[in-house]
Design an enzyme around this catalytic site. Structure first.
Site, PDB file in Angstrom:
ATOM      1  N   LYS A  22     -37.945  31.430   0.579  1.00  0.00           N
ATOM      2  CA  LYS A  22     -37.601  32.595   1.400  1.00  0.00           C
ATOM      3  C   LYS A  22     -37.088  33.761   0.541  1.00  0.00           C
ATOM      4  O   LYS A  22     -37.539  34.896   0.699  1.00  0.00           O
ATOM      5  CB  LYS A  22     -36.522  32.215   2.423  1.00  0.00           C
ATOM      6  CG  LYS A  22     -35.813  33.410   3.043  1.00  0.00           C
ATOM      7  CD  LYS A  22     -34.760  32.972   4.001  1.00  0.00           C
ATOM      8  CE  LYS A  22     -33.352  33.294   3.765  1.00  0.00           C
ATOM      9  NZ  LYS A  22     -32.757  34.455   3.283  1.00  0.00           N
ATOM     10  N   ASN A  23     -36.154  33.464  -0.355  1.00  0.00           N
ATOM     11  CA  ASN A  23     -35.514  34.570  -1.069  1.00  0.00           C
ATOM     12  C   ASN A  23     -36.408  35.192  -2.142  1.00  0.00           C
ATOM     13  O   ASN A  23     -36.122  36.284  -2.631  1.00  0.00           O
ATOM     14  CB  ASN A  23     -34.152  34.137  -1.619  1.00  0.00           C
ATOM     15  CG  ASN A  23     -33.146  33.967  -0.479  1.00  0.00           C
ATOM     16  OD1 ASN A  23     -33.373  34.449   0.630  1.00  0.00           O
ATOM     17  ND2 ASN A  23     -32.050  33.269  -0.745  1.00  0.00           N
ATOM     18  N   CYS A 116     -27.484  37.893   7.551  1.00  0.00           N
ATOM     19  CA  CYS A 116     -26.451  36.956   7.983  1.00  0.00           C
ATOM     20  C   CYS A 116     -25.061  37.548   7.773  1.00  0.00           C
ATOM     21  O   CYS A 116     -24.807  38.222   6.765  1.00  0.00           O
ATOM     22  CB  CYS A 116     -26.555  35.662   7.179  1.00  0.00           C
ATOM     23  SG  CYS A 116     -27.904  34.604   7.698  1.00  0.00           S
ATOM     24  N   ARG A 121     -20.681  42.313   2.554  1.00  0.00           N
ATOM     25  CA  ARG A 121     -21.809  42.193   1.615  1.00  0.00           C
ATOM     26  C   ARG A 121     -22.177  43.598   1.131  1.00  0.00           C
ATOM     27  O   ARG A 121     -23.178  44.167   1.540  1.00  0.00           O
ATOM     28  CB  ARG A 121     -23.007  41.506   2.293  1.00  0.00           C
ATOM     29  CG  ARG A 121     -22.696  40.100   2.743  1.00  0.00           C
ATOM     30  CD  ARG A 121     -23.894  39.438   3.395  1.00  0.00           C
ATOM     31  NE  ARG A 121     -24.875  38.968   2.423  1.00  0.00           N
ATOM     32  CZ  ARG A 121     -26.038  38.417   2.747  1.00  0.00           C
ATOM     33  NH1 ARG A 121     -26.376  38.292   4.014  1.00  0.00           N
ATOM     34  NH2 ARG A 121     -26.874  37.999   1.822  1.00  0.00           N
ATOM     35  N   PRO A 122     -21.347  44.138   0.233  1.00  0.00           N
ATOM     36  CA  PRO A 122     -21.582  45.510  -0.221  1.00  0.00           C
ATOM     37  C   PRO A 122     -22.868  45.631  -1.037  1.00  0.00           C
ATOM     38  O   PRO A 122     -23.388  44.631  -1.537  1.00  0.00           O
ATOM     39  CB  PRO A 122     -20.368  45.806  -1.101  1.00  0.00           C
ATOM     40  CG  PRO A 122     -19.851  44.480  -1.524  1.00  0.00           C
ATOM     41  CD  PRO A 122     -20.207  43.506  -0.445  1.00  0.00           C
ATOM     42  N   ASP A 304     -25.641  28.825  -0.713  1.00  0.00           N
ATOM     43  CA  ASP A 304     -26.484  28.589   0.468  1.00  0.00           C
ATOM     44  C   ASP A 304     -26.483  27.127   0.914  1.00  0.00           C
ATOM     45  O   ASP A 304     -26.974  26.819   2.001  1.00  0.00           O
ATOM     46  CB  ASP A 304     -27.928  29.036   0.186  1.00  0.00           C
ATOM     47  CG  ASP A 304     -28.000  30.536  -0.072  1.00  0.00           C
ATOM     48  OD1 ASP A 304     -27.068  31.246   0.345  1.00  0.00           O
ATOM     49  OD2 ASP A 304     -28.977  30.979  -0.690  1.00  0.00           O
ATOM     50  N   ILE A 326     -18.588  32.776  -3.810  1.00  0.00           N
ATOM     51  CA  ILE A 326     -19.530  33.892  -3.626  1.00  0.00           C
ATOM     52  C   ILE A 326     -19.250  34.602  -2.291  1.00  0.00           C
ATOM     53  O   ILE A 326     -19.155  35.819  -2.236  1.00  0.00           O
ATOM     54  CB  ILE A 326     -20.999  33.390  -3.655  1.00  0.00           C
ATOM     55  CG1 ILE A 326     -21.261  32.478  -4.857  1.00  0.00           C
ATOM     56  CG2 ILE A 326     -21.973  34.580  -3.608  1.00  0.00           C
ATOM     57  CD1 ILE A 326     -21.327  33.129  -6.195  1.00  0.00           C
ATOM     58  N   ARG A 396     -35.238  32.221  10.761  1.00  0.00           N
ATOM     59  CA  ARG A 396     -35.350  33.260   9.729  1.00  0.00           C
ATOM     60  C   ARG A 396     -35.695  32.637   8.390  1.00  0.00           C
ATOM     61  O   ARG A 396     -36.241  33.324   7.518  1.00  0.00           O
ATOM     62  CB  ARG A 396     -34.013  34.004   9.573  1.00  0.00           C
ATOM     63  CG  ARG A 396     -33.737  34.985  10.688  1.00  0.00           C
ATOM     64  CD  ARG A 396     -32.537  35.839  10.351  1.00  0.00           C
ATOM     65  NE  ARG A 396     -32.637  36.290   8.976  1.00  0.00           N
ATOM     66  CZ  ARG A 396     -31.608  36.591   8.219  1.00  0.00           C
ATOM     67  NH1 ARG A 396     -30.388  36.523   8.682  1.00  0.00           N
ATOM     68  NH2 ARG A 396     -31.780  36.998   6.984  1.00  0.00           N
TER      69      ARG A 396
END
Ligand code: EPU
Length: 425
Positions: A22-23, A116, A121-122, A304, A326, A396
């Site tokens: 996915k990523n 998500c 999450r800058p 993850d 993280i 997703r």
């Protein structure tokens, strides 16, 4: 509303094939638009994030064809249309359209990305990179405006090791004038996959997969064919499932090197793992021991899989401490797991789980993708019928999850269109 219904307590057996990552997928598709002729990507996972990106590419004039699991993106008629709202808000990776459109057209307007909810999450490091390359970046009415007369290579030191910033800067830099050096770059396999595609399109990138990436800008990028890498997080999810409820599971289409941190932790818990060339076999696990886990950037233990590991820890003897360095707030699964009788609590950036406990079936809600994966595993463990709501999060990122689990013998179904009334009954 659609839900999954699982009758847990069954032992699973057989072979499950891992889909494309996915990523990687969500970065490869934006990368493809940098080309001046069609790019074909084979092995993309069937997930809604990929569908959303396809829609985004089509919105700006790209032609996309999907056939036999291959996506061909024809970028010849793409224009840098503003994308302030709509599909961009559905996923985090829409931010890659910033780097790709900036790299191709020197200007872009992209709504602040969604994705998500894992706490803050800058994207400051992405922006720092774009600015170093010569772009003027402003935030106007919830959209990021990027404009440059020209992009010039630069030396960029990332203050935070970021997958997204590393990829986004690569996308913007491959056609910039001169040399770009990204220092303190992320080293995830997905970054190598994107660099491989870009290199096959004609880009000049060295060092992807190390913490210094060097890029020499080129004038044009052309079409090519690319096969995506297997999803290491999906692999890890099935490894955890195999440890929890497996009676001999083979996981196929795996790059074992990419999941070494997971293999090591599972072995520490007492799980037998047979690593083959492109497969992992996990026999039935008799007893699990508690472990402590700290998530780190690759090649450390991936954030993850922290949430699915919390579920496995409920089945382990003793107290486990899972610390997420993280995303310190990525613990929304814990409240739902408590509904299922788990003995867990959150303290600061750690979850503390005592085990073993007998999980009980319940109605639970997935708050994000990997919380959803965690609840799936919990539902497979718990006897009785578990209902999982919020499955759009799971869809997703997990390709063909229902059929893959059914093939392993799981009693799981997707029930479509449940009304609120029928849910409360
Ligand atoms: N960060 C900053 N500033 C930035 C960018 C990141 O402070 O400009 C921080 C983040 O807040 C976080 C850390 O740096 O604390 C790492 O974030 P990173 O940028 O690496 O994450 P990402 O690119 O947004 C990707 C994956 C995530 C995965 C993380 C970490 C994609 C599309 N998403 O996100 O995947 O958790 O890397 O490995 O590649 C998932 O698959 O469920 C998922 C959330």
């Amino acid at each position: 509303m659609d839900v999954y219904k699982i009758r847990g307590g069954k032992q699973l057996q057989g072979t499950v094939r891992v889909s494309g990552a996915k990523n990687s997928a969500v970065a490869l598709i934006p990368a493809a638009i940098l080309a001046d002729s069609p790019v074909t990507i084979a092995g993309l996972p069937e997930i809604s994030d990929v569908e959303t990106l396809q829609l985004l590419v089509e919105e700006i004039g790209g032609k996309v064809q999907v056939e036999d699991g291959k996506m061909t993106i024809d970028p010849t008629e793409i224009v840098s249309m503003p994308l302030p709202n709509g599909n961009v808000k559905k996923l985090r990776a829409s931010s890659y359209m910033m780097g790709a459109l900036l790299g191709k057209f020197k200007h872009a307007v992209i709504g602040l990305p969604g994705g998500c909810h894992l706490g803050p999450r800058p994207i400051d490091q992405h922006i720092k990179g774009f600015e170093a390359l010569g772009a003027k970046v402003t935030n106007e009415h919830g959209a990021i405006y990027l404009r440059a007369d020209e992009l010039r290579g630069a030396k960029i030191y990332l203050d935070v090791v970021s997958v997204g910033a590393t990829i986004n800067i690569m996308l913007a830099a491959v056609m910039a004038k001169g040399k770009t050096v990204i220092e303190n770059a992320a080293k995830e396999p997905e970054i190598i996959d994107v660099a491989t595609l870009l290199s096959n399109m004609g880009a000049n990138i060295k060092g992807a997969g190390t913490n210094v990436i060097r890029i020499e800008g080129v004038e044009n990028l052309h079409g090519t064919k690319h096969t995506i890498i297997p999803d290491r997080i999906e692999t890890g999810t099935y490894m955890i499932m195999a440890a929890a409820v497996g009676d001999g599971i083979t996981i196929d289409n795996v790059i074992p090197l990419h999941v070494e941190a997971i293999t090591a932790k599972l072995r520490e818990m007492g799980v037998q793992i047979e690593v083959r060339e492109e497969q992992i076999f996990i026999p039935k696990t008799e007893k699990l021991d508690a472990v402590d886990i700290k998530t780190l950037v690759y090649p450390g233990f991936p954030t993850d899989l922290q949430q699915p590991f919390c579920v496995l820890s409920t089945q382990a003897e003793g107290s486990s401490i899972l610390t997420d360095t993280i995303y310190p707030a990525r613990f929304k699964q814990i409240d739902e797991l408590r509904r299922m009788n788990a003995d867990g609590r959150v303290e600061g950036r750690s979850a503390i789980i005592a085990g073993p406990t007998e999980l009980q079936a319940a109605t639970v809600r997935a708050s994000d993708l990997r919380a959803g994966a965690a609840l799936l595993i919990a539902g497979l463990i718990a006897r009785g019928e578990t209902e999982i709501q919020g499955i759009e999060h799971i869809e997703r990122g997990y390709s063909q999850i229902i059929s893959k689990l059914q093939n392993l013998g799981a009693d799981i179904q997707k029930v479509e269109g449940l009304t609120t009334a029928s849910i409360s009954e």
